[in-house]
Design an enzyme around this catalytic site. Sequence first.
Site, PDB file in Angstrom:
ATOM      1  N   ASN A  18       0.762  -1.272  -0.250  1.00  0.00           N
ATOM      2  CA  ASN A  18       0.239   0.078  -0.113  1.00  0.00           C
ATOM      3  C   ASN A  18       1.069   1.102  -0.103  1.00  0.00           C
ATOM      4  OD1 ASN A  18      -1.555   1.962   0.527  1.00  0.00           O
ATOM      5  ND2 ASN A  18      -2.152   1.693   2.302  1.00  0.00           N
ATOM      6  N   TRP A  19       1.419   2.179  -1.430  1.00  0.00           N
ATOM      7  CA  TRP A  19       2.064   2.491  -1.604  1.00  0.00           C
ATOM      8  C   TRP A  19       1.543   4.525  -0.380  1.00  0.00           C
ATOM      9  CZ3 TRP A  19       4.154   2.974  -6.830  1.00  0.00           C
ATOM     10  CH2 TRP A  19       4.193   1.487  -7.715  1.00  0.00           C
ATOM     11  N   LYS A  20       0.283   4.762  -0.292  1.00  0.00           N
ATOM     12  CA  LYS A  20      -0.266   5.110  -0.368  1.00  0.00           C
ATOM     13  C   LYS A  20      -0.275   7.346  -0.689  1.00  0.00           C
ATOM     14  CE  LYS A  20      -0.018   3.599   5.037  1.00  0.00           C
ATOM     15  NZ  LYS A  20       0.151   3.608   6.622  1.00  0.00           N
ATOM     16  N   HIS A  40      -9.364   1.320   5.124  1.00  0.00           N
ATOM     17  CA  HIS A  40      -8.337   1.551   5.712  1.00  0.00           C
ATOM     18  C   HIS A  40      -8.187   2.116   7.199  1.00  0.00           C
ATOM     19  CE1 HIS A  40      -3.957   2.816   6.627  1.00  0.00           C
ATOM     20  NE2 HIS A  40      -3.651   2.071   5.707  1.00  0.00           N
ATOM     21  N   GLU A  70      -6.899   4.960   8.100  1.00  0.00           N
ATOM     22  CA  GLU A  70      -6.335   6.724   7.838  1.00  0.00           C
ATOM     23  C   GLU A  70      -7.754   6.794   6.762  1.00  0.00           C
ATOM     24  OE1 GLU A  70      -3.089   5.679   5.482  1.00  0.00           O
ATOM     25  OE2 GLU A  70      -1.789   5.512   6.958  1.00  0.00           O
ATOM     26  N   GLU A  78      -5.384  -4.680  10.719  1.00  0.00           N
ATOM     27  CA  GLU A  78      -3.915  -3.673  10.712  1.00  0.00           C
ATOM     28  C   GLU A  78      -4.748  -3.268  13.187  1.00  0.00           C
ATOM     29  OE1 GLU A  78      -2.534  -2.603   7.438  1.00  0.00           O
ATOM     30  OE2 GLU A  78      -4.364  -1.590   7.048  1.00  0.00           O
ATOM     31  N   GLY A 135       3.053   2.517  11.271  1.00  0.00           N
ATOM     32  CA  GLY A 135       3.439   3.489  10.532  1.00  0.00           C
ATOM     33  C   GLY A 135       4.376   4.121  11.633  1.00  0.00           C
ATOM     34  N   SER A 160       3.589  -2.162  10.555  1.00  0.00           N
ATOM     35  CA  SER A 160       4.966  -2.145  10.987  1.00  0.00           C
ATOM     36  C   SER A 160       5.322  -3.146  10.497  1.00  0.00           C
ATOM     37  CB  SER A 160       4.798  -1.187  11.952  1.00  0.00           C
ATOM     38  OG  SER A 160       5.371  -0.580  12.540  1.00  0.00           O
ATOM     39  N   GLY A 199       2.645  -1.086   4.547  1.00  0.00           N
ATOM     40  CA  GLY A 199       2.713   0.481   4.092  1.00  0.00           C
ATOM     41  C   GLY A 199       4.255   0.575   3.782  1.00  0.00           C
ATOM     42  N   GLY A 200       4.995   1.672   4.540  1.00  0.00           N
ATOM     43  CA  GLY A 200       6.133   1.798   4.238  1.00  0.00           C
ATOM     44  C   GLY A 200       7.878   0.951   3.385  1.00  0.00           C
TER      45      GLY A 200
END
Length: 247
Positions: free
Chosen positions: A9-11, A94, A96, A164, A170, A209, A230-231
């Site tokens: 997930n590149w956001k 998600h 966010e 999640e 993150g 994470s 993610g990251g």
Amino acid sequence: MRQPMVVGNWKMNGSRELVQQLLTDIKTSLGPQPCEVVVAPPYVYLEQTAQLLADSPILWGAQNVSSESQGALTGEVSADMLADFKCRYVIVGHSERRTLFDEDDGIIAQKFGQAQKSGLIPILCVGETLQEREKHQTEAVIVRQLSPIFKAGYDLKKAVIAYEPVWAIGTGLAATPLQAQEVHALIREECRRSDQEAAESLRILYGGSVKASNAKSLFEMSDIDGGLIGGASLNAQEFVNICKAVK
Ligand code: PGA
């Protein structure tokens, strides 16, 4: 047997240049595909992603979708449009989106339905905040987040769920394999109540994470079928190493 999967997930990150570099590097270092691999770039890079991955088994999806099918909804993107760009998956719910864009369980269920109607596979994210965990509300939160999906009678055989925990996203602080396994087992048990057969084939991903260094111990757990990353998905080598850590 559930085929494990890893989703990046590149956001809201990337540029034409980064997409080109990242996907080229991932394709080069992945080798024989160790699991189903999916990337979810921002909408505007879907066409470029589709072109770059046309000759590869790597699939792509979107990070969000409209809860409506079409019309005067400035700025929205429909599930049919995503299907038009050959997306296989779309992330819905998600944390966010839930917290920063006020999406509630009802809207998320609508998005889930839109995705399935257009032939996409929704990846439904669920998870508790730190405060909820500390108050021992994890189970209640997960059950609440899942219930509109079950009530609507959507086809669970054409869905993926991602656990999640909000406190792990993150932060660098992943859930321990046992903490995650406990919730994954709960999610599968809840699904069993609606559709026994689907529950066995349902892939439940862990997200929050995940890194190459902790992926293996998480993916070894019996109800963890891969990860939503993610990251670490923005670093080709790290992402590939996570894909290679699947059981
Ligand atoms: P993270 O994000 O891997 O950067 O923690 C996971 C996610 O938000 O899907």
